[in-house]
Design a protein around this motif. Structure first.
Motif, mmCIF file in Angstrom:
data_model
loop_
_atom_site.group_PDB
_atom_site.id
_atom_site.type_symbol
_atom_site.label_atom_id
_atom_site.label_comp_id
_atom_site.label_asym_id
_atom_site.label_seq_id
_atom_site.Cartn_x
_atom_site.Cartn_y
_atom_site.Cartn_z
ATOM 1 N N PHE A 89 18.496 19.795 -6.242
ATOM 2 C CA PHE A 89 18.111 20.987 -5.486
ATOM 3 C C PHE A 89 17.083 21.812 -6.264
ATOM 4 O O PHE A 89 16.061 22.242 -5.711
ATOM 5 C CB PHE A 89 19.355 21.830 -5.179
ATOM 6 C CG PHE A 89 19.055 23.041 -4.343
ATOM 7 C CD1 PHE A 89 19.059 22.962 -2.957
ATOM 8 C CD2 PHE A 89 18.740 24.254 -4.935
ATOM 9 C CE1 PHE A 89 18.765 24.074 -2.173
ATOM 10 C CE2 PHE A 89 18.430 25.369 -4.159
ATOM 11 C CZ PHE A 89 18.442 25.272 -2.786
ATOM 12 N N ARG A 96 13.623 20.139 -6.341
ATOM 13 C CA ARG A 96 12.872 20.202 -5.100
ATOM 14 C C ARG A 96 12.509 21.636 -4.719
ATOM 15 O O ARG A 96 11.372 21.924 -4.363
ATOM 16 C CB ARG A 96 13.687 19.533 -3.989
ATOM 17 C CG ARG A 96 13.012 19.653 -2.659
ATOM 18 C CD ARG A 96 12.999 18.379 -1.872
ATOM 19 N NE ARG A 96 12.224 18.597 -0.658
ATOM 20 C CZ ARG A 96 12.687 18.410 0.574
ATOM 21 N NH1 ARG A 96 13.894 17.955 0.749
ATOM 22 N NH2 ARG A 96 11.922 18.651 1.612
ATOM 23 N N PHE A 97 13.490 22.548 -4.814
ATOM 24 C CA PHE A 97 13.257 23.867 -4.226
ATOM 25 C C PHE A 97 12.805 24.912 -5.237
ATOM 26 O O PHE A 97 12.135 25.870 -4.870
ATOM 27 C CB PHE A 97 14.497 24.326 -3.468
ATOM 28 C CG PHE A 97 14.809 23.424 -2.306
ATOM 29 C CD1 PHE A 97 13.824 23.129 -1.378
ATOM 30 C CD2 PHE A 97 16.047 22.850 -2.154
ATOM 31 C CE1 PHE A 97 14.077 22.276 -0.315
ATOM 32 C CE2 PHE A 97 16.314 22.004 -1.091
ATOM 33 C CZ PHE A 97 15.327 21.714 -0.179
ATOM 34 N N GLU A 98 13.165 24.740 -6.511
ATOM 35 C CA GLU A 98 12.621 25.696 -7.481
ATOM 36 C C GLU A 98 11.254 25.216 -7.941
ATOM 37 O O GLU A 98 10.283 25.959 -7.981
ATOM 38 C CB GLU A 98 13.548 25.864 -8.695
ATOM 39 C CG GLU A 98 13.076 26.993 -9.615
ATOM 40 C CD GLU A 98 13.558 26.836 -11.060
ATOM 41 O OE1 GLU A 98 13.124 27.641 -11.891
ATOM 42 O OE2 GLU A 98 14.333 25.909 -11.372
ATOM 43 N N LEU A 99 11.183 23.933 -8.316
ATOM 44 C CA LEU A 99 9.950 23.423 -8.927
ATOM 45 C C LEU A 99 9.029 22.740 -7.921
ATOM 46 O O LEU A 99 7.876 22.458 -8.235
ATOM 47 C CB LEU A 99 10.297 22.441 -10.055
ATOM 48 C CG LEU A 99 11.155 23.034 -11.173
ATOM 49 C CD1 LEU A 99 11.490 21.962 -12.193
ATOM 50 C CD2 LEU A 99 10.443 24.197 -11.836
ATOM 51 N N GLY A 100 9.552 22.437 -6.743
ATOM 52 C CA GLY A 100 8.697 21.789 -5.738
ATOM 53 C C GLY A 100 8.322 20.362 -6.105
ATOM 54 O O GLY A 100 7.267 19.875 -5.727
ATOM 55 N N HIS A 104 9.117 25.423 -17.704
ATOM 56 C CA HIS A 104 8.551 24.246 -17.070
ATOM 57 C C HIS A 104 7.039 24.352 -17.042
ATOM 58 O O HIS A 104 6.494 25.429 -16.852
ATOM 59 C CB HIS A 104 9.044 24.111 -15.638
ATOM 60 C CG HIS A 104 10.531 24.031 -15.567
ATOM 61 N ND1 HIS A 104 11.207 22.879 -15.818
ATOM 62 C CD2 HIS A 104 11.457 24.965 -15.313
ATOM 63 C CE1 HIS A 104 12.497 23.120 -15.689
ATOM 64 N NE2 HIS A 104 12.672 24.369 -15.393
ATOM 65 N N THR A 125 3.688 23.866 -15.197
ATOM 66 C CA THR A 125 3.028 23.623 -13.921
ATOM 67 C C THR A 125 1.542 23.858 -14.171
ATOM 68 O O THR A 125 1.121 24.973 -14.426
ATOM 69 C CB THR A 125 3.516 24.604 -12.843
ATOM 70 O OG1 THR A 125 4.921 24.762 -12.979
ATOM 71 C CG2 THR A 125 3.192 24.102 -11.459
ATOM 72 N N TYR A 174 22.989 18.539 0.719
ATOM 73 C CA TYR A 174 23.445 19.005 -0.590
ATOM 74 C C TYR A 174 24.956 19.192 -0.628
ATOM 75 O O TYR A 174 25.484 19.942 -1.434
ATOM 76 C CB TYR A 174 22.703 20.281 -0.981
ATOM 77 C CG TYR A 174 21.273 19.960 -1.305
ATOM 78 C CD1 TYR A 174 20.937 19.435 -2.552
ATOM 79 C CD2 TYR A 174 20.280 20.092 -0.355
ATOM 80 C CE1 TYR A 174 19.642 19.085 -2.831
ATOM 81 C CE2 TYR A 174 18.982 19.734 -0.630
ATOM 82 C CZ TYR A 174 18.668 19.231 -1.871
ATOM 83 O OH TYR A 174 17.386 18.856 -2.154
ATOM 84 N N ARG A 215 8.654 24.972 4.090
ATOM 85 C CA ARG A 215 8.891 24.638 2.697
ATOM 86 C C ARG A 215 9.945 23.556 2.530
ATOM 87 O O ARG A 215 9.759 22.609 1.775
ATOM 88 C CB ARG A 215 9.307 25.908 1.944
ATOM 89 C CG ARG A 215 9.662 25.655 0.529
ATOM 90 C CD ARG A 215 9.054 26.617 -0.436
ATOM 91 N NE ARG A 215 9.366 26.191 -1.782
ATOM 92 C CZ ARG A 215 9.991 26.937 -2.666
ATOM 93 N NH1 ARG A 215 10.300 28.181 -2.387
ATOM 94 N NH2 ARG A 215 10.269 26.450 -3.859
ATOM 95 N N PHE A 216 11.072 23.691 3.245
ATOM 96 C CA PHE A 216 12.201 22.819 2.946
ATOM 97 C C PHE A 216 12.253 21.573 3.810
ATOM 98 O O PHE A 216 12.777 20.558 3.400
ATOM 99 C CB PHE A 216 13.513 23.597 3.037
ATOM 100 C CG PHE A 216 13.613 24.670 1.991
ATOM 101 C CD1 PHE A 216 13.872 24.320 0.674
ATOM 102 C CD2 PHE A 216 13.431 25.996 2.295
ATOM 103 C CE1 PHE A 216 13.950 25.281 -0.313
ATOM 104 C CE2 PHE A 216 13.506 26.973 1.313
ATOM 105 C CZ PHE A 216 13.768 26.614 0.005
ATOM 106 N N GLU A 228 3.600 24.203 0.930
ATOM 107 C CA GLU A 228 3.461 25.587 0.458
ATOM 108 C C GLU A 228 2.190 26.164 1.063
ATOM 109 O O GLU A 228 1.206 25.448 1.234
ATOM 110 C CB GLU A 228 3.297 25.606 -1.073
ATOM 111 C CG GLU A 228 4.378 24.890 -1.848
ATOM 112 C CD GLU A 228 5.451 25.836 -2.346
ATOM 113 O OE1 GLU A 228 5.316 27.059 -2.100
ATOM 114 O OE2 GLU A 228 6.407 25.367 -2.959
#
Lengths: 234, 234
Positions: free
Chosen positions: A131, A134-138, B10, B12, B107, B134-135, B140
């Protein structure tokens, strides 16, 4: 609520289509522009063919291997970010839970609705980490065979694309005639390519075709002018 | 739970860094390989410089405009997908609610926890559509100024990268010496570039440096062999 099954019709270009587009759009444009540019500066089609084929080899290897490494880097980057998320859910689970909550808060959910969602997601570490990825870091998990396929698709489509503008110089020995034929053939090919690409990516095919013709034409015109400025025709 | 603020580390890559990497890696490689290839086939540095500069113009315009169009396409694609999602939430809201539920089900959340989440998200159309974008689709919202910035960064870094392998042919008139100097200078530049890129993207910098040297070297070697096979040195 309709009773017929609902199929989402969003377009998502397959990765291979995208690779072919990347390779072919540069393959059609750069060797074309280089050959046109040299035609303005040298007298022999042999030099144009030599330079063009050298460019074709250089471009397809460089772009293909570049695509391969980009694919490998994606795989390694995903693995290392995943490892870091695993460590974070172990070391600072409350912080990571708060990050899950923040994601839902951004969509206007209130605290009491968020709590069970966060509890459910964080109840399984794998699922939790997926999760966050996918959703924090894309980040989506890249396929392991992507890198090689990508390299091949890019290199091959660059080479195929590049042979189109070069072939007139191979078969026609008068350089001016070869230039005219190459320009005509390539502008048609650029238009067809842009048209097909446009209908794939959902933009107006006619506009797509005109755009790729414009890019190829501008690149070729610039190369032609620069080559002519540097070297007067012998 | 730690009391010090937790900052996610992280990596990016900023979009501009990525554009510079795209432009420079091709700019260092393709003109280098083309020049090396032609050195194996022609006797005069003037032709190498002419072909190299024509390639530089063609490559930076083609890649820059290609980057511009890719940016524009992202913006249009996002807008058209968003429009479609808005229509779907209006026409078939129950289906779209089920899609939200499916995302959470993946999930491991159970029905009774999902219901309030779906209700909260779908209570505001904008928010609901943003969530689906997004999901469900993984899209984005692209920045509107990206396309132009991207075009400029790619074109400029391609041109800067390409001038490095070409400069020896401009200043040295003996083609064999120019080739050797170009190979030496460019392999060093490729190594530095790969090293810096590696430390940005989190892969081992030394390995990053060796990889870019390998790509450039292979592309140049292939171009050299092909050019020599096509045209015997006059």
């Amino acid at each position: 609520m309709p009773t017929t099954p609902h199929i989402e019709q969003h377009f998502t270009a397959s990765a291979t289509v995208r690779d072919i587009v990347i390779g072919m759009s540069d393959g059609l444009t750069v060797p074309f522009a280089l050959a046109a540019g040299l035609s303005g500066a040298v007298a022999s089609t042999a030099i144009v063919v030599t330079a063009g084929m050298a460019e074709l080899a250089a471009g397809s290897i460089s772009m293909g291997l570049g695509g391969y490494l980009a694919g490998r880097t994606d795989i390694e980057h995903y693995a290392s970010e995943r490892q870091r998320e695993i460590q974070e859910t172990e070391k600072i689970p409350e912080m990571e839970k708060k990050e899950v909550a923040d994601i839902f808060q951004a969509y206007g959910m209130n605290e009491e609705n968020i709590a069970p969602v966060v509890a459910a997601i964080s109840s399984d570490r794998d699922q939790w980490v997926d999760f966050m990825m996918r959703f924090e870091l894309g980040l989506e998990a890249p396929e392991s065979s992507r890198a090689r396929q990508s390299a091949f698709a890019i290199a091959a489509s660059y080479a195929v694309g590049g042979l189109i503008p070069l072939s007139p110089y191979i078969f026609i020995h008068d350089i001016t005639t070869a230039l005219y034929v190459s320009v005509a053939v390539t502008l048609v090919a650029l238009f067809i390519f842009g048209f097909v690409k446009g209908s794939f990516t959902g933009i107006n095919p006619l506009r797509g075709g005109l755009q790729t013709v414009l890019i190829g034409g501008l690149a070729a015109a610039a190369a032609f002018i620069i080559a002519r400025l540097i070297a007067a025709k012998p």
